[in-house]
Design a protein around this motif. Structure first.
Motif, PDB file in Angstrom:
ATOM      1  N   GLU A  39     -55.828  -7.105  10.573  1.00  0.00           N
ATOM      2  CA  GLU A  39     -55.185  -7.079   9.253  1.00  0.00           C
ATOM      3  C   GLU A  39     -56.100  -6.492   8.175  1.00  0.00           C
ATOM      4  OE1 GLU A  39     -52.077 -10.855   9.566  1.00  0.00           O
ATOM      5  OE2 GLU A  39     -53.901 -11.057   8.381  1.00  0.00           O
ATOM      6  N   LEU A  40     -57.398  -6.503   8.406  1.00  0.00           N
ATOM      7  CA  LEU A  40     -58.326  -5.995   7.398  1.00  0.00           C
ATOM      8  C   LEU A  40     -58.152  -4.509   7.116  1.00  0.00           C
ATOM      9  CD1 LEU A  40     -61.544  -7.991   8.346  1.00  0.00           C
ATOM     10  CD2 LEU A  40     -60.339  -8.081   6.158  1.00  0.00           C
ATOM     11  N   VAL A  41     -57.498  -3.768   8.009  1.00  0.00           N
ATOM     12  CA  VAL A  41     -57.273  -2.350   7.695  1.00  0.00           C
ATOM     13  C   VAL A  41     -56.417  -2.195   6.440  1.00  0.00           C
ATOM     14  CG1 VAL A  41     -57.578  -1.572  10.080  1.00  0.00           C
ATOM     15  CG2 VAL A  41     -55.266  -2.083   9.242  1.00  0.00           C
ATOM     16  N   MET A  42     -55.646  -3.239   6.102  1.00  0.00           N
ATOM     17  CA  MET A  42     -54.827  -3.159   4.893  1.00  0.00           C
ATOM     18  C   MET A  42     -55.685  -3.199   3.632  1.00  0.00           C
ATOM     19  SD  MET A  42     -51.418  -5.301   5.940  1.00  0.00           S
ATOM     20  CE  MET A  42     -52.251  -6.847   6.301  1.00  0.00           C
ATOM     21  N   TRP A  43     -56.865  -3.816   3.706  1.00  0.00           N
ATOM     22  CA  TRP A  43     -57.792  -3.778   2.578  1.00  0.00           C
ATOM     23  C   TRP A  43     -58.252  -2.346   2.327  1.00  0.00           C
ATOM     24  CZ3 TRP A  43     -61.549  -8.365   1.633  1.00  0.00           C
ATOM     25  CH2 TRP A  43     -60.896  -9.575   1.856  1.00  0.00           C
ATOM     26  N   LEU A  44     -58.309  -1.539   3.400  1.00  0.00           N
ATOM     27  CA  LEU A  44     -58.790  -0.165   3.263  1.00  0.00           C
ATOM     28  C   LEU A  44     -57.779   0.723   2.550  1.00  0.00           C
ATOM     29  CD1 LEU A  44     -60.474   0.202   6.752  1.00  0.00           C
ATOM     30  CD2 LEU A  44     -61.602  -0.148   4.545  1.00  0.00           C
ATOM     31  N   VAL A  45     -56.484   0.375   2.617  1.00  0.00           N
ATOM     32  CA  VAL A  45     -55.491   1.094   1.819  1.00  0.00           C
ATOM     33  C   VAL A  45     -55.820   0.913   0.337  1.00  0.00           C
ATOM     34  CG1 VAL A  45     -53.055   1.369   1.248  1.00  0.00           C
ATOM     35  CG2 VAL A  45     -53.710   0.776   3.591  1.00  0.00           C
ATOM     36  N   ALA A  46     -56.047  -0.333  -0.051  1.00  0.00           N
ATOM     37  CA  ALA A  46     -56.353  -0.619  -1.460  1.00  0.00           C
ATOM     38  C   ALA A  46     -57.673   0.026  -1.879  1.00  0.00           C
ATOM     39  CB  ALA A  46     -56.392  -2.121  -1.685  1.00  0.00           C
ATOM     40  N   ARG A  47     -58.669  -0.048  -1.009  1.00  0.00           N
ATOM     41  CA  ARG A  47     -59.978   0.537  -1.377  1.00  0.00           C
ATOM     42  C   ARG A  47     -59.881   2.057  -1.505  1.00  0.00           C
ATOM     43  NH1 ARG A  47     -63.310   2.432  -3.529  1.00  0.00           N
ATOM     44  NH2 ARG A  47     -65.582   2.216  -3.430  1.00  0.00           N
ATOM     45  N   GLY A  48     -59.085   2.688  -0.648  1.00  0.00           N
ATOM     46  CA  GLY A  48     -58.924   4.130  -0.725  1.00  0.00           C
ATOM     47  C   GLY A  48     -58.277   4.589  -2.017  1.00  0.00           C
ATOM     48  N   ALA A  49     -57.488   3.717  -2.639  1.00  0.00           N
ATOM     49  CA  ALA A  49     -56.803   4.064  -3.885  1.00  0.00           C
ATOM     50  C   ALA A  49     -57.688   3.913  -5.110  1.00  0.00           C
ATOM     51  CB  ALA A  49     -55.559   3.191  -4.051  1.00  0.00           C
ATOM     52  N   MET A  50     -58.886   3.399  -4.924  1.00  0.00           N
ATOM     53  CA  MET A  50     -59.823   3.217  -6.032  1.00  0.00           C
ATOM     54  C   MET A  50     -60.766   4.412  -6.150  1.00  0.00           C
ATOM     55  SD  MET A  50     -59.230   0.235  -7.468  1.00  0.00           S
ATOM     56  CE  MET A  50     -60.754  -0.378  -8.190  1.00  0.00           C
ATOM     57  N   ASP A  51     -61.511   4.455  -7.262  1.00  0.00           N
ATOM     58  CA  ASP A  51     -62.557   5.458  -7.409  1.00  0.00           C
ATOM     59  C   ASP A  51     -63.636   5.251  -6.346  1.00  0.00           C
ATOM     60  OD1 ASP A  51     -61.163   6.327  -9.614  1.00  0.00           O
ATOM     61  OD2 ASP A  51     -62.571   5.489 -11.084  1.00  0.00           O
ATOM     62  N   ASP A  52     -64.449   6.284  -6.123  1.00  0.00           N
ATOM     63  CA  ASP A  52     -65.551   6.141  -5.166  1.00  0.00           C
ATOM     64  C   ASP A  52     -66.528   5.072  -5.623  1.00  0.00           C
ATOM     65  OD1 ASP A  52     -64.452   8.132  -3.597  1.00  0.00           O
ATOM     66  OD2 ASP A  52     -65.740   9.722  -4.420  1.00  0.00           O
ATOM     67  N   ASN A  53     -66.860   5.071  -6.900  1.00  0.00           N
ATOM     68  CA  ASN A  53     -67.776   4.080  -7.460  1.00  0.00           C
ATOM     69  C   ASN A  53     -66.982   3.011  -8.209  1.00  0.00           C
ATOM     70  OD1 ASN A  53     -70.160   5.476  -6.608  1.00  0.00           O
ATOM     71  ND2 ASN A  53     -69.829   6.928  -8.280  1.00  0.00           N
ATOM     72  N   VAL A  54     -67.160   1.784  -7.789  1.00  0.00           N
ATOM     73  CA  VAL A  54     -66.398   0.675  -8.367  1.00  0.00           C
ATOM     74  C   VAL A  54     -67.350  -0.447  -8.759  1.00  0.00           C
ATOM     75  CG1 VAL A  54     -64.268   1.178  -7.111  1.00  0.00           C
ATOM     76  CG2 VAL A  54     -66.006  -0.297  -6.057  1.00  0.00           C
ATOM     77  N   ILE A  55     -66.818  -1.370  -9.547  1.00  0.00           N
ATOM     78  CA  ILE A  55     -67.570  -2.538  -9.990  1.00  0.00           C
ATOM     79  C   ILE A  55     -66.978  -3.776  -9.317  1.00  0.00           C
ATOM     80  CG2 ILE A  55     -68.209  -3.955 -11.987  1.00  0.00           C
ATOM     81  CD1 ILE A  55     -67.437  -1.256 -13.586  1.00  0.00           C
ATOM     82  N   GLN A  56     -67.819  -4.516  -8.622  1.00  0.00           N
ATOM     83  CA  GLN A  56     -67.357  -5.767  -8.016  1.00  0.00           C
ATOM     84  C   GLN A  56     -67.412  -6.874  -9.056  1.00  0.00           C
ATOM     85  OE1 GLN A  56     -68.342  -7.076  -3.844  1.00  0.00           O
ATOM     86  NE2 GLN A  56     -69.441  -8.696  -4.927  1.00  0.00           N
ATOM     87  N   LYS A  57     -66.249  -7.400  -9.402  1.00  0.00           N
ATOM     88  CA  LYS A  57     -66.149  -8.452 -10.416  1.00  0.00           C
ATOM     89  C   LYS A  57     -66.218  -9.853  -9.826  1.00  0.00           C
ATOM     90  CE  LYS A  57     -65.682  -7.967 -14.066  1.00  0.00           C
ATOM     91  NZ  LYS A  57     -66.768  -7.856 -15.075  1.00  0.00           N
ATOM     92  N   HIS A  58     -65.790  -9.981  -8.583  1.00  0.00           N
ATOM     93  CA  HIS A  58     -65.745 -11.314  -7.991  1.00  0.00           C
ATOM     94  C   HIS A  58     -65.729 -11.178  -6.478  1.00  0.00           C
ATOM     95  CE1 HIS A  58     -64.958 -15.581  -7.699  1.00  0.00           C
ATOM     96  NE2 HIS A  58     -63.772 -15.419  -7.142  1.00  0.00           N
ATOM     97  N   ARG A  59     -66.412 -12.095  -5.821  1.00  0.00           N
ATOM     98  CA  ARG A  59     -66.412 -12.146  -4.357  1.00  0.00           C
ATOM     99  C   ARG A  59     -66.444 -13.600  -3.925  1.00  0.00           C
ATOM    100  NH1 ARG A  59     -70.717  -9.221  -0.180  1.00  0.00           N
ATOM    101  NH2 ARG A  59     -70.531 -10.750   1.529  1.00  0.00           N
ATOM    102  N   PHE A  60     -65.632 -13.922  -2.943  1.00  0.00           N
ATOM    103  CA  PHE A  60     -65.521 -15.310  -2.473  1.00  0.00           C
ATOM    104  C   PHE A  60     -65.236 -15.293  -0.979  1.00  0.00           C
ATOM    105  CE2 PHE A  60     -62.531 -18.872  -1.553  1.00  0.00           C
ATOM    106  CZ  PHE A  60     -63.428 -19.918  -1.715  1.00  0.00           C
ATOM    107  N   TYR A  61     -65.858 -16.226  -0.265  1.00  0.00           N
ATOM    108  CA  TYR A  61     -65.629 -16.359   1.182  1.00  0.00           C
ATOM    109  C   TYR A  61     -65.639 -17.835   1.524  1.00  0.00           C
ATOM    110  CZ  TYR A  61     -66.231 -15.750   6.237  1.00  0.00           C
ATOM    111  OH  TYR A  61     -66.067 -15.790   7.606  1.00  0.00           O
ATOM    112  N   HIS A  62     -64.683 -18.257   2.343  1.00  0.00           N
ATOM    113  CA  HIS A  62     -64.569 -19.670   2.681  1.00  0.00           C
ATOM    114  C   HIS A  62     -64.055 -19.830   4.110  1.00  0.00           C
ATOM    115  CE1 HIS A  62     -63.862 -23.961   2.187  1.00  0.00           C
ATOM    116  NE2 HIS A  62     -62.629 -23.782   2.638  1.00  0.00           N
TER     117      HIS A  62
END
Length: 285
Positions: free
Chosen positions: A240-263
């Motif tokens: 399912e993580l390939v779906m994250w790559l659709v969203a990432r591909g739609a962003m600029d090459d250089n991005v700002i990470q505002k938040h990260r969480f893992y649980h």
């Protein structure tokens, strides 16, 4: 013109929706997970888009083995929560944006993506749980949503590279839409998990955190990850993580990470969540 300003990435575990619907988010088991979305709820209030392009997968609710498109653009006016066997979730209907969705479909097809166009379908937890995590329990969802369905259930599924390329094509399509719209794209699903067989319950923290490490800065490397690596290292549903790559591909090459969480865990799944912005660095809320 329309513009993609940010992307949101999150798991869409059905048990999370059940916890929200049954009012048990304050229980000890669930508290750590929902705490990870407190920042996100404040962030979305300050960065409310006009439209969300929500990349998700159907879990044999609207599509099944008789008919499952690789990529589908849902172009309808409204989408109801699906009955997944225990009744529809008590959440608002999702309001679409048919004009923008039709424009995106035309642009993608002319860009040689063989896209399926779907007008009427109910949407399952893959789409409604991310909305609940970001917006809580409103009477109406505060944004219009264009669902984009990706087949990650029945093999062959699209490669990470193809999903990343789809994101780039979506960015191009958005920026050729005349209306001045603030758009976000959300990638959902994952992280590592397996729901059946001898490895049921598999979670790979190292794989997940490596994926999170590279999402902002090395997405092209992630896009080259073969299917076999997802299955072996992240479980059968880790694809399912390939779906994250659709969203990432739609962003600029250089991005700002505002938040990260893992649980770990939520039900029997690892939960990941990231917010990326295009544009100027700002302080966290």
């Amino acid at each position: 013109m329309a513009k993609i300003s940010a992307s949101v990435y999150t798991s869409h575990v059905p048990a999370i929706g059940a916890a929200i619907d049954n009012g048990v988010t304050d229980e000890a088991y669930w508290q750590p997970l929902f705490k990870g979305y407190e920042y996100s709820k404040e962030w979305i209030k300050e960065n409310m888009p006009d439209v969300v392009l929500l990349v998700y997968n159907d879990h044999a609710t609207a599509f099944d083995s008789n008919f499952i498109p690789t990529f589908a653009m849902l172009t309808g006016e409204e989408f109801k929560p699906a009955d997944e066997g225990w009744g529809p979730r008590p959440v608002p209907n999702v309001k679409g944006h048919p004009e923008l969705a039709s424009h995106l479909a035309q642009s993608l097809i002319l860009d040689e993506f063989d896209l399926t166009v779907v007008n009427s379908v109910d949407v399952d937890h893959g789409l409604t749980v991310p909305l609940s995590l970001m917006f809580g329990q409103p009477e109406h969802w505060p944004v219009k949503v264009i669902p984009i369905a990706v087949n990650v259930v029945l093999y062959p599924v699209p490669t990470g590279n193809r999903c990343y390329a789809l994101g780039k094509a979506l960015k191009k399509a958005v920026e050729t839409f005349d209306d001045d719209l603030n758009i976000q794209i959300w990638g959902t699903g994952g992280m590592s998990h397996q729901l059946q067989g001898p490895r049921a319950g598999l979670i790979n923290k190292e794989f997940d955190n490596n994926f999170l490490d590279k999402l902002a800065s090395e997405p092209e490397e992630l896009a080259r990850t073969p299917h076999l690596d997802y299955v072996r290292l992240a479980g059968s549903e880790g694809i399912e993580l390939v779906m994250w790559l659709v969203a990432r591909g739609a962003m600029d090459d250089n991005v700002i990470q505002k938040h990260r969480f893992y649980h770990v865990p939520a039900s029997n799944t690892a939960v990941g969540h990231v917010i990326l912005e295009n544009g100027k660095q700002t302080e966290e809320l």
